[in-house]
Design an enzyme around this catalytic site. Structure first.
Site, PDB file in Angstrom:
ATOM      1  N   SER A  22      43.387  34.928  47.682  1.00 13.71           N
ATOM      2  CA  SER A  22      44.133  34.831  46.430  1.00 13.71           C
ATOM      3  C   SER A  22      45.500  34.175  46.607  1.00 13.71           C
ATOM      4  O   SER A  22      45.913  33.355  45.779  1.00 13.71           O
ATOM      5  CB  SER A  22      44.295  36.222  45.810  1.00 13.71           C
ATOM      6  N   THR A  68      42.362  44.992  43.905  1.00 17.13           N
ATOM      7  CA  THR A  68      40.997  44.841  44.381  1.00 17.13           C
ATOM      8  C   THR A  68      40.550  46.130  45.051  1.00 17.13           C
ATOM      9  O   THR A  68      41.275  47.130  45.064  1.00 17.13           O
ATOM     10  CB  THR A  68      40.892  43.622  45.322  1.00 17.13           C
ATOM     11  N   LYS A  72      40.666  49.745  41.942  1.00 14.36           N
ATOM     12  CA  LYS A  72      40.596  49.312  40.545  1.00 14.36           C
ATOM     13  C   LYS A  72      40.545  50.479  39.566  1.00 14.36           C
ATOM     14  O   LYS A  72      41.106  50.400  38.467  1.00 14.36           O
ATOM     15  CB  LYS A  72      39.400  48.385  40.332  1.00 14.36           C
ATOM     16  N   ASN A  93      41.891  45.271  37.088  1.00 12.81           N
ATOM     17  CA  ASN A  93      42.173  44.422  38.259  1.00 12.81           C
ATOM     18  C   ASN A  93      43.489  43.667  38.101  1.00 12.81           C
ATOM     19  O   ASN A  93      43.822  42.830  38.931  1.00 12.81           O
ATOM     20  CB  ASN A  93      41.033  43.439  38.523  1.00 12.81           C
ATOM     21  N   ASP A 108      38.065  40.591  35.427  1.00 14.33           N
ATOM     22  CA  ASP A 108      36.696  40.542  35.943  1.00 14.33           C
ATOM     23  C   ASP A 108      35.696  40.581  34.792  1.00 14.33           C
ATOM     24  O   ASP A 108      34.671  39.894  34.818  1.00 14.33           O
ATOM     25  CB  ASP A 108      36.424  41.734  36.871  1.00 14.33           C
ATOM     26  N   GLY A 128      26.060  48.590  44.204  1.00 14.83           N
ATOM     27  CA  GLY A 128      27.494  48.834  44.297  1.00 14.83           C
ATOM     28  C   GLY A 128      27.944  49.499  43.009  1.00 14.83           C
ATOM     29  O   GLY A 128      27.423  49.195  41.924  1.00 14.83           O
ATOM     30  N   GLY A 130      31.558  50.335  42.374  1.00 16.14           N
ATOM     31  CA  GLY A 130      33.005  50.343  42.287  1.00 16.14           C
ATOM     32  C   GLY A 130      33.518  49.614  41.067  1.00 16.14           C
ATOM     33  O   GLY A 130      32.807  49.435  40.062  1.00 16.14           O
ATOM     34  N   ALA A 132      34.199  46.426  40.516  1.00 18.83           N
ATOM     35  CA  ALA A 132      33.522  45.183  40.141  1.00 18.83           C
ATOM     36  C   ALA A 132      32.264  45.482  39.338  1.00 18.83           C
ATOM     37  O   ALA A 132      31.967  44.815  38.332  1.00 18.83           O
ATOM     38  CB  ALA A 132      33.188  44.368  41.389  1.00 18.83           C
ATOM     39  N   GLY A 242      30.710  34.358  44.472  1.00 13.30           N
ATOM     40  CA  GLY A 242      32.050  34.920  44.411  1.00 13.30           C
ATOM     41  C   GLY A 242      33.138  33.901  44.166  1.00 13.30           C
ATOM     42  O   GLY A 242      34.189  34.231  43.605  1.00 13.30           O
TER      43      GLY A 242
END
Length: 278
Positions: A22, A68, A72, A93, A108, A128, A130, A132, A242
């Site tokens: 980033s 991140t 989050k 985020n 996001d 996943g 989390g 995201a 990504g």
């Protein structure tokens, strides 16, 4: 937003922030815009006390912070005001310093919505659970009929399935291997895990081909094509990697930070240069 002081900072906060790209993306763009802002990585490990982090973000030299994994959901709770995507997903985020309070956003969600569009999904498998994954669910609201969730942390998977139900979706949390098996027949597979960061990692769903109408959304960006994206491309499927997500969520930040619209083009160009070097 009010003009921040000269030399103001933007942060990326995460357990592995210093290894993210980033800062390499944003600092050339800010320089090209003639801004004196500086984007910096700030490693904050999982389980750390976050009270000092919040206090630092309210100091006068801080413009905003990207958040991140694994923070989050903390960011959503830390914000004094939140956008609708944050309220729906329970994750933020982006925290923007507005003087005496933090405003929470989730770019996001905007990125997933922009990159997937409103294509109907008969069955989405979220690998996943989390922040995201929560963003992806919020973006899919109204377009997916059924959701399966899995995570190594079974409690997180159960909580995310409940979140999906709250968004009006039929949802269930399954053990990892069972969800991988279901992914092979799903219309959308979302990788919201670190699987793929290692060059020797296989596809997140394991072995086997996917359904002919499947799409793959992989949040992982790396210096190699992840095995999940490579497998999807080999089968001729729709896929988003990504890098695509990184660009889209950064572009969604531009108006929130009050930057000139040309920043979007500069972000695209800078990211292409970074990707070429990898």
């Amino acid at each position: 937003m009010e003009s921040p002081p000269i030399g103001a900072r933007l942060f990326l906060i995460g357990s592995d922030a210093s290894h993210a790209m980033s800062a390499s993306l944003w600092n050339p763009v800010l320089q090209e815009l003639g801004s004196t802002w500086r984007y910096e990585a700030w490693d904050v490990p999982a389980g750390a006390s976050m009270s000092g982090v919040r206090a630092r973000l309210l100091e006068g030299d801080v413009v905003a912070a990207n958040i991140t994994m694994p923070h989050k959901q903390w960011a959503a709770r830390a914000a004094d005001t939140v956008s609708e995507p944050v309220r729906l997903s329970g994750a933020a985020n982006l925290l923007i310093n507005r003087g005496s309070e933090l405003a929470g956003f989730n770019t996001d969600v905007a990125a997933v919505a922009a990159l997937l569009g409103d294509r109907p999904q008969r069955h989405a498998v979220m690998l996943g659970a989390g922040g995201a994954a929560r963003a992806a669910l919020a973006a899919l609201r109204g377009s997916v009929m059924r959701v399966t969730v899995a995570d190594r942390d079974t409690r997180a998977a159960t909580e995310l399935a409940a979140c999906a139900v709250g968004l009006g979706m039929a949802a269930e949390a399954l053990p990892w291997a069972e969800a991988q098996s279901q992914a092979r027949n799903a219309s959308l597979i979302v990788n919201a895990t670190p699987v793929g960061k290692g060059p020797d990692d296989g596809p997140v769903w394991g072995d086997g081909a996917l359904a002919e109408d499947a799409a793959v959304y992989d949040f992982v960006y790396a210096g190699h094509v992840t095995a999940s994206i490579a497998a999807a491309r080999e089968q001729g499927l729709t896929c988003v990697d990504g890098w695509d997500h990184l660009q889209a969520q950064a572009a969604a930040m531009v108006p929130l930070l009050g930057l000139a619209s040309e920043a979007c083009l500069l972000l695209t160009q800078t990211l292409a240069q970074i990707r070429a070097r990898h």
